[in-house]
Design a protein around this motif. Structure first.
Motif, mmCIF file in Angstrom:
data_model
loop_
_atom_site.group_PDB
_atom_site.id
_atom_site.type_symbol
_atom_site.label_atom_id
_atom_site.label_comp_id
_atom_site.label_asym_id
_atom_site.label_seq_id
_atom_site.Cartn_x
_atom_site.Cartn_y
_atom_site.Cartn_z
ATOM 1 N N GLU A 22 1.040 -12.336 31.203
ATOM 2 C CA GLU A 22 1.192 -11.258 30.235
ATOM 3 C C GLU A 22 2.592 -11.272 29.635
ATOM 4 N N THR A 23 3.600 -11.513 30.465
ATOM 5 C CA THR A 23 4.975 -11.590 29.979
ATOM 6 C C THR A 23 5.134 -12.763 29.018
ATOM 7 N N TYR A 81 3.521 -11.893 25.802
ATOM 8 C CA TYR A 81 4.355 -10.931 25.079
ATOM 9 C C TYR A 81 5.521 -11.646 24.405
ATOM 10 N N ARG A 82 6.147 -12.561 25.118
ATOM 11 C CA ARG A 82 7.258 -13.324 24.537
ATOM 12 C C ARG A 82 6.788 -14.166 23.359
ATOM 13 N N ASP A 83 5.626 -14.794 23.500
ATOM 14 C CA ASP A 83 5.077 -15.584 22.396
ATOM 15 C C ASP A 83 4.804 -14.696 21.186
ATOM 16 N N SER A 84 4.293 -13.496 21.449
ATOM 17 C CA SER A 84 4.014 -12.545 20.376
ATOM 18 C C SER A 84 5.295 -12.154 19.652
ATOM 19 N N ILE A 85 6.346 -11.905 20.419
ATOM 20 C CA ILE A 85 7.636 -11.558 19.821
ATOM 21 C C ILE A 85 8.157 -12.725 18.987
ATOM 22 N N THR A 107 6.252 -13.039 15.747
ATOM 23 C CA THR A 107 6.592 -11.922 14.862
ATOM 24 C C THR A 107 7.965 -12.133 14.232
ATOM 25 N N ASP A 127 -4.022 -10.018 19.448
ATOM 26 C CA ASP A 127 -5.235 -9.786 20.221
ATOM 27 C C ASP A 127 -6.356 -9.402 19.250
#
Length: 153
Positions: free
Chosen positions: A20-21, A24-28, A31, A90
């Motif tokens: 999950e972390t 989240y980092r990939d998402s950041i 973005t 997601d």
């Protein structure tokens, strides 16, 4: 045996938290990349639009064509960054975005062509500044995105 199960259960939770972390980092990252490409595209657009006359003589077509070409190249990079951004979302976030983009595309096509037809028929007495079109699409997109988020709550 119970301690082995507890350990593997805790290990599974750690792996899940790590995944999950990482997500989240990939998402950041995607973005931030999209934001940087967007800023770069806006900057090259401004350069192509305002450069002639402000930064170089408007009679120098090489400089103007170079600025336009740079805007196109950076625009392609922005499109790639946006596609990567979409793939990183997601399913629910992607649904909000796609619904808003569907409405925006529809308004752009229908409204844009309605304006062209009305103008060609002489029904429009004054010229509308073309810069208002992307502003209109931005407002439509924002409203559609917020409505989608409210609808899916």
């Amino acid at each position: 045996m119970s301690s082995v199960l507890d350990f593997s259960s805790q290990e599974g939770k750690l792996v899940q938290a790590h995944n999950e972390t990482g997500a989240y980092r990939d998402s950041i990252k995607t973005t931030v990349r999209l934001a940087l490409w967007t800023l770069a595209w806006v900057a090259t657009l401004a350069l192509a639009r305002f450069g002639p006359g402000l930064l170089w003589d408007s009679q120098q077509p090489v400089a103007s064509w170079t600025a336009v070409a740079a805007n196109l190249v950076v625009g392609i990079g922005w499109i790639v960054a946006f596609a990567r951004f979409l793939r990183g979302l997601d399913e629910l976030q992607r649904k909000f975005l796609q619904d808003a983009l569907e409405v925006t595309l529809g308004v752009g096509w229908v409204g844009g062509f309605a304006y062209v037809v009305a103008d060609a028929a002489g029904l429009i007495a004054y010229d509308v500044n073309i810069a208002l079109f992307p502003v209109l699409l931005g407002v439509v997109y924002s409203i559609a995105f917020v409505v989608g988020k409210i609808r899916y709550r």
